[in-house]
Design a protein around this motif. Sequence first.
Motif, PDB file in Angstrom:
ATOM      1  N   ARG A 181       2.714 -13.136   9.036  1.00 22.20           N
ATOM      2  CA  ARG A 181       2.569 -12.213   7.896  1.00 22.20           C
ATOM      3  C   ARG A 181       2.132 -13.002   6.654  1.00 22.20           C
ATOM      4  O   ARG A 181       1.231 -12.599   5.925  1.00 22.20           O
ATOM      5  CB  ARG A 181       3.916 -11.512   7.652  1.00 22.20           C
ATOM      6  N   ALA A 182       2.766 -14.171   6.437  1.00 15.90           N
ATOM      7  CA  ALA A 182       2.431 -14.980   5.257  1.00 15.90           C
ATOM      8  C   ALA A 182       1.001 -15.514   5.365  1.00 15.90           C
ATOM      9  O   ALA A 182       0.249 -15.493   4.390  1.00 15.90           O
ATOM     10  CB  ALA A 182       3.423 -16.131   5.125  1.00 15.90           C
ATOM     11  N   ASP A 183       0.604 -15.908   6.556  1.00 10.61           N
ATOM     12  CA  ASP A 183      -0.760 -16.434   6.753  1.00 10.61           C
ATOM     13  C   ASP A 183      -1.798 -15.393   6.426  1.00 10.61           C
ATOM     14  O   ASP A 183      -2.898 -15.696   5.993  1.00 10.61           O
ATOM     15  CB  ASP A 183      -0.978 -16.837   8.221  1.00 10.61           C
ATOM     16  N   ALA A 184      -1.444 -14.129   6.710  1.00 13.76           N
ATOM     17  CA  ALA A 184      -2.439 -13.055   6.578  1.00 13.76           C
ATOM     18  C   ALA A 184      -2.446 -12.456   5.173  1.00 13.76           C
ATOM     19  O   ALA A 184      -3.116 -11.471   4.933  1.00 13.76           O
ATOM     20  CB  ALA A 184      -2.159 -11.965   7.600  1.00 13.76           C
ATOM     21  N   LEU A 185      -1.720 -13.090   4.237  1.00 10.74           N
ATOM     22  CA  LEU A 185      -1.703 -12.527   2.875  1.00 10.74           C
ATOM     23  C   LEU A 185      -2.990 -12.910   2.129  1.00 10.74           C
ATOM     24  O   LEU A 185      -3.450 -14.034   2.278  1.00 10.74           O
ATOM     25  CB  LEU A 185      -0.480 -13.041   2.106  1.00 10.74           C
ATOM     26  N   PRO A 186      -3.572 -12.081   1.296  1.00 11.57           N
ATOM     27  CA  PRO A 186      -3.180 -10.690   1.157  1.00 11.57           C
ATOM     28  C   PRO A 186      -3.410  -9.940   2.463  1.00 11.57           C
ATOM     29  O   PRO A 186      -4.211 -10.371   3.289  1.00 11.57           O
ATOM     30  CB  PRO A 186      -4.098 -10.173   0.051  1.00 11.57           C
ATOM     31  N   GLN A 187      -2.738  -8.844   2.556  1.00 12.35           N
ATOM     32  CA  GLN A 187      -2.710  -8.026   3.758  1.00 12.35           C
ATOM     33  C   GLN A 187      -4.062  -7.927   4.498  1.00 12.35           C
ATOM     34  O   GLN A 187      -5.079  -7.817   3.847  1.00 12.35           O
ATOM     35  CB  GLN A 187      -2.348  -6.632   3.311  1.00 12.35           C
ATOM     36  N   PRO A 188      -4.053  -7.919   5.831  1.00 10.83           N
ATOM     37  CA  PRO A 188      -5.319  -7.662   6.523  1.00 10.83           C
ATOM     38  C   PRO A 188      -5.889  -6.326   6.077  1.00 10.83           C
ATOM     39  O   PRO A 188      -5.136  -5.399   5.813  1.00 10.83           O
ATOM     40  CB  PRO A 188      -4.932  -7.626   8.003  1.00 10.83           C
ATOM     41  N   ASN A 189      -7.185  -6.287   5.966  1.00 15.57           N
ATOM     42  CA  ASN A 189      -7.829  -5.092   5.441  1.00 15.57           C
ATOM     43  C   ASN A 189      -8.447  -4.310   6.595  1.00 15.57           C
ATOM     44  O   ASN A 189      -9.197  -4.855   7.395  1.00 15.57           O
ATOM     45  CB  ASN A 189      -8.900  -5.553   4.447  1.00 15.57           C
ATOM     46  N   LEU A 190      -8.120  -3.016   6.659  1.00 18.19           N
ATOM     47  CA  LEU A 190      -8.576  -2.230   7.817  1.00 18.19           C
ATOM     48  C   LEU A 190     -10.106  -2.150   7.875  1.00 18.19           C
ATOM     49  O   LEU A 190     -10.688  -2.132   8.964  1.00 18.19           O
ATOM     50  CB  LEU A 190      -7.959  -0.836   7.793  1.00 18.19           C
ATOM     51  N   ARG A 191     -10.749  -2.133   6.723  1.00 22.08           N
ATOM     52  CA  ARG A 191     -12.224  -2.137   6.750  1.00 22.08           C
ATOM     53  C   ARG A 191     -12.715  -3.404   7.455  1.00 22.08           C
ATOM     54  O   ARG A 191     -13.595  -3.347   8.311  1.00 22.08           O
ATOM     55  CB  ARG A 191     -12.779  -2.104   5.334  1.00 22.08           C
ATOM     56  N   GLU A 192     -12.121  -4.529   7.051  1.00 23.72           N
ATOM     57  CA  GLU A 192     -12.558  -5.799   7.648  1.00 23.72           C
ATOM     58  C   GLU A 192     -12.166  -5.882   9.118  1.00 23.72           C
ATOM     59  O   GLU A 192     -12.931  -6.359   9.952  1.00 23.72           O
ATOM     60  CB  GLU A 192     -11.950  -6.973   6.887  1.00 23.72           C
ATOM     61  N   LEU A 193     -10.975  -5.402   9.426  1.00 23.79           N
ATOM     62  CA  LEU A 193     -10.536  -5.476  10.824  1.00 23.79           C
ATOM     63  C   LEU A 193     -11.470  -4.673  11.725  1.00 23.79           C
ATOM     64  O   LEU A 193     -11.846  -5.120  12.813  1.00 23.79           O
ATOM     65  CB  LEU A 193      -9.099  -4.956  10.966  1.00 23.79           C
TER      66      LEU A 193
ATOM     67  N   ASP B  38      -4.712  -8.524  17.533  1.00 24.43           N
ATOM     68  CA  ASP B  38      -4.172  -8.846  18.867  1.00 24.43           C
ATOM     69  C   ASP B  38      -3.015  -9.845  18.733  1.00 24.43           C
ATOM     70  O   ASP B  38      -2.018  -9.768  19.453  1.00 24.43           O
ATOM     71  CB  ASP B  38      -5.266  -9.467  19.749  1.00 24.43           C
ATOM     72  N   GLU B  39      -3.174 -10.778  17.787  1.00 28.02           N
ATOM     73  CA  GLU B  39      -2.122 -11.787  17.613  1.00 28.02           C
ATOM     74  C   GLU B  39      -0.819 -11.144  17.126  1.00 28.02           C
ATOM     75  O   GLU B  39       0.263 -11.466  17.627  1.00 28.02           O
ATOM     76  CB  GLU B  39      -2.599 -12.849  16.611  1.00 28.02           C
ATOM     77  N   THR B  40      -0.950 -10.204  16.168  1.00 23.07           N
ATOM     78  CA  THR B  40       0.266  -9.532  15.677  1.00 23.07           C
ATOM     79  C   THR B  40       0.973  -8.846  16.835  1.00 23.07           C
ATOM     80  O   THR B  40       2.195  -8.944  16.995  1.00 23.07           O
ATOM     81  CB  THR B  40      -0.095  -8.455  14.621  1.00 23.07           C
ATOM     82  N   LEU B  41       0.183  -8.126  17.616  1.00 30.46           N
ATOM     83  CA  LEU B  41       0.784  -7.365  18.720  1.00 30.46           C
ATOM     84  C   LEU B  41       1.446  -8.302  19.724  1.00 30.46           C
ATOM     85  O   LEU B  41       2.547  -8.030  20.215  1.00 30.46           O
ATOM     86  CB  LEU B  41      -0.280  -6.496  19.395  1.00 30.46           C
ATOM     87  N   ALA B  42       0.790  -9.433  19.985  1.00 25.18           N
ATOM     88  CA  ALA B  42       1.371 -10.396  20.944  1.00 25.18           C
ATOM     89  C   ALA B  42       2.691 -10.942  20.408  1.00 25.18           C
ATOM     90  O   ALA B  42       3.681 -11.068  21.140  1.00 25.18           O
ATOM     91  CB  ALA B  42       0.379 -11.524  21.209  1.00 25.18           C
ATOM     92  N   LEU B  43       2.723 -11.245  19.104  1.00 29.87           N
ATOM     93  CA  LEU B  43       3.960 -11.783  18.521  1.00 29.87           C
ATOM     94  C   LEU B  43       5.078 -10.740  18.547  1.00 29.87           C
ATOM     95  O   LEU B  43       6.243 -11.056  18.792  1.00 29.87           O
ATOM     96  CB  LEU B  43       3.697 -12.249  17.081  1.00 29.87           C
ATOM     97  N   LEU B  44       4.716  -9.489  18.286  1.00 32.35           N
ATOM     98  CA  LEU B  44       5.729  -8.423  18.335  1.00 32.35           C
ATOM     99  C   LEU B  44       6.267  -8.263  19.758  1.00 32.35           C
ATOM    100  O   LEU B  44       7.467  -8.078  19.978  1.00 32.35           O
ATOM    101  CB  LEU B  44       5.135  -7.095  17.836  1.00 32.35           C
ATOM    102  N   GLN B  45       5.359  -8.371  20.728  1.00 31.36           N
ATOM    103  CA  GLN B  45       5.797  -8.275  22.133  1.00 31.36           C
ATOM    104  C   GLN B  45       6.746  -9.428  22.468  1.00 31.36           C
ATOM    105  O   GLN B  45       7.720  -9.252  23.205  1.00 31.36           O
ATOM    106  CB  GLN B  45       4.592  -8.345  23.091  1.00 31.36           C
TER     107      GLN B  45
ATOM    108  N   ALA C  25       8.143 -16.620  13.638  1.00 30.25           N
ATOM    109  CA  ALA C  25       6.701 -16.656  13.919  1.00 30.25           C
ATOM    110  C   ALA C  25       6.019 -15.439  13.293  1.00 30.25           C
ATOM    111  O   ALA C  25       4.903 -15.538  12.750  1.00 30.25           O
ATOM    112  CB  ALA C  25       6.460 -16.678  15.435  1.00 30.25           C
ATOM    113  N   LEU C  26       6.686 -14.303  13.328  1.00 28.57           N
ATOM    114  CA  LEU C  26       6.109 -13.099  12.699  1.00 28.57           C
ATOM    115  C   LEU C  26       6.089 -13.245  11.180  1.00 28.57           C
ATOM    116  O   LEU C  26       5.124 -12.835  10.521  1.00 28.57           O
ATOM    117  CB  LEU C  26       6.909 -11.862  13.123  1.00 28.57           C
ATOM    118  N   GLU C  27       7.145 -13.855  10.634  1.00 32.78           N
ATOM    119  CA  GLU C  27       7.144 -14.088   9.172  1.00 32.78           C
ATOM    120  C   GLU C  27       5.969 -14.992   8.784  1.00 32.78           C
ATOM    121  O   GLU C  27       5.265 -14.716   7.809  1.00 32.78           O
ATOM    122  CB  GLU C  27       8.468 -14.738   8.744  1.00 32.78           C
TER     123      GLU C  27
END
Length: 553
Positions: free
Chosen positions: A24-36, A65-72, A19-21
Amino acid sequence: MSDSPSGSPLLTRRPEWTALEDHRADALPQPNLRELFAADPGRAERYVVHVGDLRIDYSKHLVTDETLALLQELATATDVFGLRDAMFRGEKINTTENRAVLHTALRAWRDAVIEVDGENVVPGVHAVLDKMSDFANRVRSGEWTGHTGKRIRNVVNIGIGGSDLGPAMAYEALRPFTARDLTFRFVSNVDGSDLHEATRDLDPAETLFIVASKTFTTIETITNATSARSWLLNGLGGDEKAVAKHFVALSTNAEKVAGFGIDVDNMFEFWDWVGGRYSYDSAIGLSLMIAIGPDRFREMLDGFRIVDEHFRNAPAEANAPLIMGLLGIWYGNFHDAQSHAVLPYSHYLSKFTAYLQQLDMESNGKSVDRAGRAAQWQTGPVVWGTPGTNGQHAYYQLIHQGTKLIPADLIGFARPVAELSDDLKAQHDLLMANLFAQGQALAFGKTADEVRAEGVPEEQVPHRTFRGNHPTTTILATELSPSVLGQLVALYEHKVFVQGAVWNIDSFDQWGVELGKVLAKRVEPALTEGADVPGLDPSTAALVAAYRNLREV
Ligand code: F6P
């Protein structure tokens, strides 16, 4: 789906991992901190966790939040908290050595009960702490004198790895709290220059050696201790009785200590359930306790305990070591980051990262899982770094504009130490301005349009553009007190634990170091006597021959 003898699925086949993989693939290119941040400015407050005196800001990470939930969910699936509870209970979670892992017992309350093989270990911990306190007070007050009756003015700790890095780091970190009328030195390297430089200006009659070795078999330490004993006896007229007043030992091995010639009354004990790299809050911290005094030492233990209790009780979403450990997994396993920088904005923490290198890399530098099968996932990162402002003028260029992703921790304090002059205190804001500016620049960079708007010629724009999006955690505390140091160290101890638990590796053995030790002993006769050592490969044999030739020139 059960791939391992223990019945648990292989890590990378767990649904929580895939699910984390996918995430990560869904969020490519990488999430951008400015946008976040634009989409969710509240993350600046929400992605902050408080533990003890530490404010840990992880808002500048490439997570939602979703990344953190998946990591948890990954942490839950890999039963991190189950292993944590087993560790605190004293179960033998260091399976390859069949040992409990109980550095947390070193800072347990006096009335706590923690059993190993049915025996409560806490009274022993406090008995040693009391013995250390008594000895430290006697040295500090001058009541403990050397063989000639002179007061002890110099303390030299001889040890290596966990028997050196911890006390040396903590002594440096807590220098403002140390007895300034005593000199402290730390000797670790078997290169004789180390002991030479540490003792050349000292009076043997005023010098106390602390030989720190869990096993009391480590060749570097025993060699240096033997040379230190010769130096002492040469300086004091050769009376063997002098050893009792100038040598104490910190060890788990009374027999070897006695064999070396140190009276076991002058030995401060610890136990096989304390790993070397987790040991500086045990007897291994005696030099530090002499430096800062027993009360400050106990304040440091209080700091450790605050984070132990937090790690044990805080819910997952507010659990600082868990979050820091999972963030490291996010980068190492899902972004292919190879290293992790720890960048303290405090001169007193100049040895902190070197200390963490052993803590992290000796613990999690493993490539088989607990069941002994090849780990098909990245494990521990390369940990590196030096005090931040110095690093800015050296390697930060690569972090800002190189091609590698290097997550970093920035550590700073609101107050400079009390004993600085007003002028020097005034420099503190500049120091901290650097920390905040770097965190901002690393996260948000500078776009090409921003560079152009400054009138930079077009051909230079790519060179002056900063991609940004470099993740950092900012750890802020009021000041670097003994308690805060204990909190910081425990935070990283448990972070390392979390990662090892998810990776399903034994974070508490260190078999990789043993091979080098055995080989060095085998090679030495080839150097000293020209002996024919069987099994030397051709390259090493040629190097040994070249060394012997050069030595004779
Ligand atoms: O480097 C290997 C190691 O075993 C470390 O784990 C340990 O801290 C160091 O050597 C020193 O060992 P000892 O305290 O037994 O001398």
